[in-house]
Design a protein around this motif. Structure first.
Motif, PDB file in Angstrom:
ATOM      1  N   LEU A   1     -45.834  47.158 -42.522  1.00  0.00           N
ATOM      2  CA  LEU A   1     -45.347  47.072 -41.145  1.00  0.00           C
ATOM      3  C   LEU A   1     -43.890  47.520 -41.108  1.00  0.00           C
ATOM      4  O   LEU A   1     -43.052  46.985 -41.845  1.00  0.00           O
ATOM      5  CB  LEU A   1     -45.449  45.640 -40.617  1.00  0.00           C
ATOM      6  N   VAL A   2     -43.599  48.521 -40.265  1.00  0.00           N
ATOM      7  CA  VAL A   2     -42.225  48.982 -40.058  1.00  0.00           C
ATOM      8  C   VAL A   2     -41.841  48.647 -38.624  1.00  0.00           C
ATOM      9  O   VAL A   2     -42.438  49.175 -37.678  1.00  0.00           O
ATOM     10  CB  VAL A   2     -42.085  50.499 -40.301  1.00  0.00           C
ATOM     11  N   LEU A   3     -40.873  47.761 -38.443  1.00  0.00           N
ATOM     12  CA  LEU A   3     -40.387  47.407 -37.109  1.00  0.00           C
ATOM     13  C   LEU A   3     -39.163  48.250 -36.772  1.00  0.00           C
ATOM     14  O   LEU A   3     -38.227  48.348 -37.571  1.00  0.00           O
ATOM     15  CB  LEU A   3     -40.012  45.925 -37.045  1.00  0.00           C
TER      16      LEU A   3
ATOM     17  N   VAL B   1     -40.355  57.965 -37.645  1.00  0.00           N
ATOM     18  CA  VAL B   1     -40.800  57.332 -38.894  1.00  0.00           C
ATOM     19  C   VAL B   1     -42.271  57.665 -39.165  1.00  0.00           C
ATOM     20  O   VAL B   1     -42.652  57.991 -40.290  1.00  0.00           O
ATOM     21  CB  VAL B   1     -40.582  55.807 -38.826  1.00  0.00           C
ATOM     22  N   LYS B   2     -43.100  57.585 -38.132  1.00  0.00           N
ATOM     23  CA  LYS B   2     -44.521  57.935 -38.288  1.00  0.00           C
ATOM     24  C   LYS B   2     -44.672  59.351 -38.828  1.00  0.00           C
ATOM     25  O   LYS B   2     -45.462  59.611 -39.745  1.00  0.00           O
ATOM     26  CB  LYS B   2     -45.241  57.821 -36.950  1.00  0.00           C
TER      27      LYS B   2
ATOM     28  N   ASP C   1     -36.155  48.569 -39.712  1.00  0.00           N
ATOM     29  CA  ASP C   1     -35.304  49.761 -39.678  1.00  0.00           C
ATOM     30  C   ASP C   1     -34.391  49.692 -38.458  1.00  0.00           C
ATOM     31  O   ASP C   1     -34.836  49.366 -37.365  1.00  0.00           O
ATOM     32  CB  ASP C   1     -36.181  51.018 -39.620  1.00  0.00           C
ATOM     33  N   GLU C   2     -33.113  50.031 -38.670  1.00  0.00           N
ATOM     34  CA  GLU C   2     -32.076  49.876 -37.630  1.00  0.00           C
ATOM     35  C   GLU C   2     -32.092  48.447 -37.088  1.00  0.00           C
ATOM     36  O   GLU C   2     -32.134  48.209 -35.880  1.00  0.00           O
ATOM     37  CB  GLU C   2     -32.255  50.918 -36.515  1.00  0.00           C
ATOM     38  N   ALA C   3     -32.040  47.507 -38.006  1.00  0.00           N
ATOM     39  CA  ALA C   3     -32.135  46.092 -37.647  1.00  0.00           C
ATOM     40  C   ALA C   3     -30.990  45.651 -36.744  1.00  0.00           C
ATOM     41  O   ALA C   3     -31.181  44.827 -35.848  1.00  0.00           O
ATOM     42  CB  ALA C   3     -32.156  45.243 -38.921  1.00  0.00           C
ATOM     43  N   ASP C   4     -29.799  46.198 -36.955  1.00  0.00           N
ATOM     44  CA  ASP C   4     -28.664  45.828 -36.103  1.00  0.00           C
ATOM     45  C   ASP C   4     -28.915  46.209 -34.655  1.00  0.00           C
ATOM     46  O   ASP C   4     -28.671  45.430 -33.731  1.00  0.00           O
ATOM     47  CB  ASP C   4     -27.376  46.481 -36.611  1.00  0.00           C
TER      48      ASP C   4
ATOM     49  N   ASN D   1     -39.761  42.652 -48.624  1.00  0.00           N
ATOM     50  CA  ASN D   1     -38.973  42.833 -47.403  1.00  0.00           C
ATOM     51  C   ASN D   1     -37.898  43.889 -47.622  1.00  0.00           C
ATOM     52  O   ASN D   1     -37.161  43.837 -48.608  1.00  0.00           O
ATOM     53  CB  ASN D   1     -38.313  41.517 -46.983  1.00  0.00           C
ATOM     54  N   ILE D   2     -37.819  44.822 -46.679  1.00  0.00           N
ATOM     55  CA  ILE D   2     -36.836  45.906 -46.751  1.00  0.00           C
ATOM     56  C   ILE D   2     -36.102  45.937 -45.417  1.00  0.00           C
ATOM     57  O   ILE D   2     -36.731  45.999 -44.361  1.00  0.00           O
ATOM     58  CB  ILE D   2     -37.522  47.263 -47.016  1.00  0.00           C
TER      59      ILE D   2
END
Length: 376
Positions: A77-79, A89-90, A155-158, A182-183
């Motif tokens: 899962l990439v959020l 990303v896809k 990704d781009e969590a901030d 977790n990444i």
């Protein structure tokens, strides 16, 4: 350090060659081996550092070594915070997975489009790239299950937290298995992110890549004093007089972006907008046409600027000044890349002159100011 030393499979190494990847970026050098080893990773790096490939490549390799089950239980899962990033990303997953012996199904889901095709397409998905709100809609409808997730990427969590997704992210975390990799990638390490990092990551490999400074020396800057009512005609004059074939124009609002494009098109200048009110399909098509040189003028708002990375973009025009000097530098930094000079032009009305002085002071560079009335 070459890609061959990072532990990737021959199929992925061939895909890298086919896509003209020559040497890994600093974040890829460290992240790829760590993710291959199934360690948690915290990466602090700006857009353009190569972070997407740094997790896509090792995750695809790890999936090749797994027993993939064809059902509605995704493996990865990439959020992400935006529809644009979800599509980007896809596409990276799909581009690299074409060379693999075992098929990997990747799908992007996000709001703003019909949910039914997404629900039907989730059967057999291995990698799910999602914005938080739409993912929760899909899980509530039992269209996808998260109990089999082996790896979570934020990704781009901030940006995700800044846009107010924290409650949704917390709800999603509660649906995931406790044992997983977790990444987390972010441009900054804010207090909110520090909190998420402490909850999510176990003994992570921490990678911090210093932000690449915009080289203002490669950007030829000039500003014209233009009244608000004459900005439209003067913009058209500049585009035609300089025979601009590819120019990125910034406005400060969606309404103004649409108005600028309408006037350009009425005067036979091919132009499109990219902003939050446009459909995903319209945004994707406009960006593709512009990047491939098939669209002459792209008019954008600051929110959309992050997805516009072109090495040899010759012209950027500020139709209106941004609110902050930082945004100004980010805008003009779309040109003057890859050791190639570019031109940044600002149209400054009389009521913007003081603000433009502040921008120049913060930037530490004086910009030539020309009265447009003297140009004929």
């Amino acid at each position: 350090m070459p890609f061959t030393s990072l532990g990737l499979s021959p199929a992925l190494l061939k895909a890298l060659v086919d896509q003209n990847f020559t040497v890994p970026t600093p974040i890829q050098e460290t992240a790829i081996p760590a993710i291959l080893s199934k360690k948690d990773v915290l990466g602090i790096a700006k857009t353009g550092s190569g972070k997407t490939a740094s997790y896509v490549l090792p995750l695809l390799m790890n999936l090749q070594q797994s027993n993939l089950v064809k059902n509605r239980h995704a493996d990865v899962l990439v959020l992400v915070p935006t529809r644009e990033l979800a599509e980007q990303v896809k596409n990276v997953f799909q581009d690299f997975s074409r060379s693999l012996p075992q098929p990997i199904k990747t799908m992007a889901v996000y709001g703003g489009v019909s949910i039914n095709p997404q629900m039907m397409g989730l059967q057999g998905v291995n990698v799910l790239v999602a914005t938080p709100g739409r993912l929760l809609e899909l899980t509530d409808s039992n269209a996808v299950h998260l109990s089999g997730i082996e790896t979570l990427v934020l990704d781009e969590a901030d940006k995700m937290l800044n846009l107010g997704f924290q409650d949704e992210v917390n709800r999603i975390l509660a649906l995931l298995p406790k044992k997983r990799q977790n990444i987390l990638f972010s441009a900054t390490l804010s207090d909110d992110l520090q909190h998420i990092h402490q909850i999510l990551l176990h003994d992570p490999v921490v990678i911090k890549i210093a932000a690449e400074e915009v080289s203002l020396d490669l950007i030829n800057q000039v500003a014209y004093i233009v009244s608000d009512e004459k900005k439209g005609p003067f913009l058209r004059y500049l585009i035609n007089h300089h025979e601009m074939k590819q120019v990125l124009v910034f406005t400060s609002s969606v309404h103004q972006a649409d108005a600028v494009v309408n006037k350009l098109r009425k005067n036979n200048i091919d132009a499109r907008t990219i902003h939050s009110k446009k459909s995903q399909g319209a945004r994707t098509e406009a960006l593709y046409l512009f990047k491939t040189g098939k669209l002459r003028v792209l008019v954008a708002t600051d929110l959309m600027a992050r997805g516009i990375d072109i090495n040899f973009l010759p012209f950027v025009i500020n139709y209106e000044l941004p609110r902050s000097p930082k945004d100004y530098v980010h805008r003009i930094g779309r040109t003057g890349r890859a050791d190639t000079a570019g031109d940044a032009i600002s149209l400054v009305s009389h009521h913007e002159l003081h603000h433009f002085e502040v921008i120049q002071k913060k930037m530490g560079k004086k910009v030539t100011l020309v009265d447009s009335e003297n140009i004929k």
